[in-house]
Design an enzyme around this catalytic site. Structure first.
Site, PDB file in Angstrom:
ATOM      1  N   GLU A   1       0.835  -1.207   0.000  1.00  0.00           N
ATOM      2  CA  GLU A   1       0.000   0.000   0.000  1.00  0.00           C
ATOM      3  C   GLU A   1       0.869   1.256   0.000  1.00  0.00           C
ATOM      4  O   GLU A   1       2.094   1.202   0.161  1.00  0.00           O
ATOM      5  CB  GLU A   1      -0.939  -0.037   1.204  1.00  0.00           C
TER       6      GLU A   1
ATOM      7  N   GLU B   1      -1.620 -10.225  -5.680  1.00  0.00           N
ATOM      8  CA  GLU B   1      -1.636 -11.080  -6.879  1.00  0.00           C
ATOM      9  C   GLU B   1      -0.853 -10.438  -8.013  1.00  0.00           C
ATOM     10  O   GLU B   1      -0.088 -11.095  -8.723  1.00  0.00           O
ATOM     11  CB  GLU B   1      -3.078 -11.311  -7.360  1.00  0.00           C
TER      12      GLU B   1
ATOM     13  N   CYS C   1      -6.944  -7.696 -10.675  1.00  0.00           N
ATOM     14  CA  CYS C   1      -6.056  -8.868 -10.589  1.00  0.00           C
ATOM     15  C   CYS C   1      -6.557  -9.992 -11.486  1.00  0.00           C
ATOM     16  O   CYS C   1      -5.770 -10.708 -12.105  1.00  0.00           O
ATOM     17  CB  CYS C   1      -5.948  -9.343  -9.141  1.00  0.00           C
TER      18      CYS C   1
HETATM   19  N1  THU Z   1      -5.941  -6.571  -2.075  1.00  0.00           N
HETATM   20  C1  THU Z   1      -5.132  -7.514  -2.632  1.00  0.00           C
HETATM   21  O1  THU Z   1      -3.927  -7.561  -2.350  1.00  0.00           O
HETATM   22  N2  THU Z   1      -5.677  -8.384  -3.499  1.00  0.00           N
HETATM   23  C2  THU Z   1      -6.973  -8.371  -3.894  1.00  0.00           C
HETATM   24  O2  THU Z   1      -7.343  -9.093  -4.813  1.00  0.00           O
HETATM   25  C3  THU Z   1      -7.937  -7.539  -3.183  1.00  0.00           C
HETATM   26  C4  THU Z   1      -7.355  -6.463  -2.358  1.00  0.00           C
HETATM   27  C5  THU Z   1      -5.352  -5.605  -1.161  1.00  0.00           C
HETATM   28  C6  THU Z   1      -5.314  -4.190  -1.697  1.00  0.00           C
HETATM   29  C7  THU Z   1      -5.261  -3.409  -0.416  1.00  0.00           C
HETATM   30  O3  THU Z   1      -3.906  -3.349   0.009  1.00  0.00           O
HETATM   31  C8  THU Z   1      -6.025  -4.241   0.588  1.00  0.00           C
HETATM   32  O4  THU Z   1      -6.078  -5.554   0.023  1.00  0.00           O
HETATM   33  C9  THU Z   1      -7.438  -3.756   0.846  1.00  0.00           C
HETATM   34  O5  THU Z   1      -8.140  -3.575  -0.327  1.00  0.00           O
END
Ligand code: THU
Length: 164
Positions: A64, A75, A115
């Site tokens: 993030e 992913e 993703c």
């Molecule tokens: N997130 C993922 O890493 N993969 C996904 O497919 C859905 C969301 C992460 C993005 C963000 O850092 C956190 O989860 C909340 O949305």
């Protein structure tokens, strides 16, 4: 008018012991990958592990950013890492694992739409299905046999084929 029904199988396992060795290993790697999650804003940890046709496993976690849209999902971190380091090698499977101390969700750890689109891109470059495993801390494990199950009618390079 024709109505066509598109169906897919969603496998549900009550725990990793029900998985085959490949699935168990890959899901465990995805769970380990959560350790590097940089998620101080959402507190939602995601790990991903990609199994390549050459046997390599490439891991990633969500990264993030204070400027929120600049972050990236686990992913895509893992898939882009695989694509960058092993160009042209097919993706056999991807496992995703999620965990959060502050969220209450259950059900499949479903990859986001962006993703899924990236999975579709790598899938369209290979001859084999892309197995997708979804795990969540202390919850059931879900699996689909291929990305088309999660992204029906997916848009790929075939849609950009030029006229002869
Ligand atoms: N997130 C993922 O890493 N993969 C996904 O497919 C859905 C969301 C992460 C993005 C963000 O850092 C956190 O989860 C909340 O949305």
């Amino acid at each position: 008018m024709n109505t066509r029904s598109l169906k897919f199988d969603l496998k549900e396992y009550s725990g990793p012991d029900e998985l085959d060795a490949e699935g168990r290993l890959l899901l465990r790697e995805a769970e380990f990958a959560m350790a590097s999650s940089h998620s101080p804003y959402s507190h939602f940890k995601v790990g991903a592990a990609v199994l390549l046709a050459n046997g390599e496993i490439v891991k990633g976690s969500n990264q993030e950013n204070a400027a929120y849209p600049s972050g990236l999902c686990a992913e895509r971190v893992a898939l882009f890492m695989a694509g960058s380091n092993y160009p042209g090698v097919a993706v056999k499977a991807i496992a995703v694992f999620v965990s959060s101390a502050i969220h209450d969700a259950d059900g499949p750890a479903a990859p986001c739409g962006a993703c899924r689109q990236v999975m579709a891109e790598y899938r369209s470059m290979s001859e084999q299905p892309m197995r997708i495993l979804m795990g969540r801390k202390e919850a059931a494990i879900y699996e689909v046999n291929d990305i088309e199950a999660l992204l029906p009618l997916m848009f790929t390079s075939k849609d950009l084929k030029k006229k002869q």
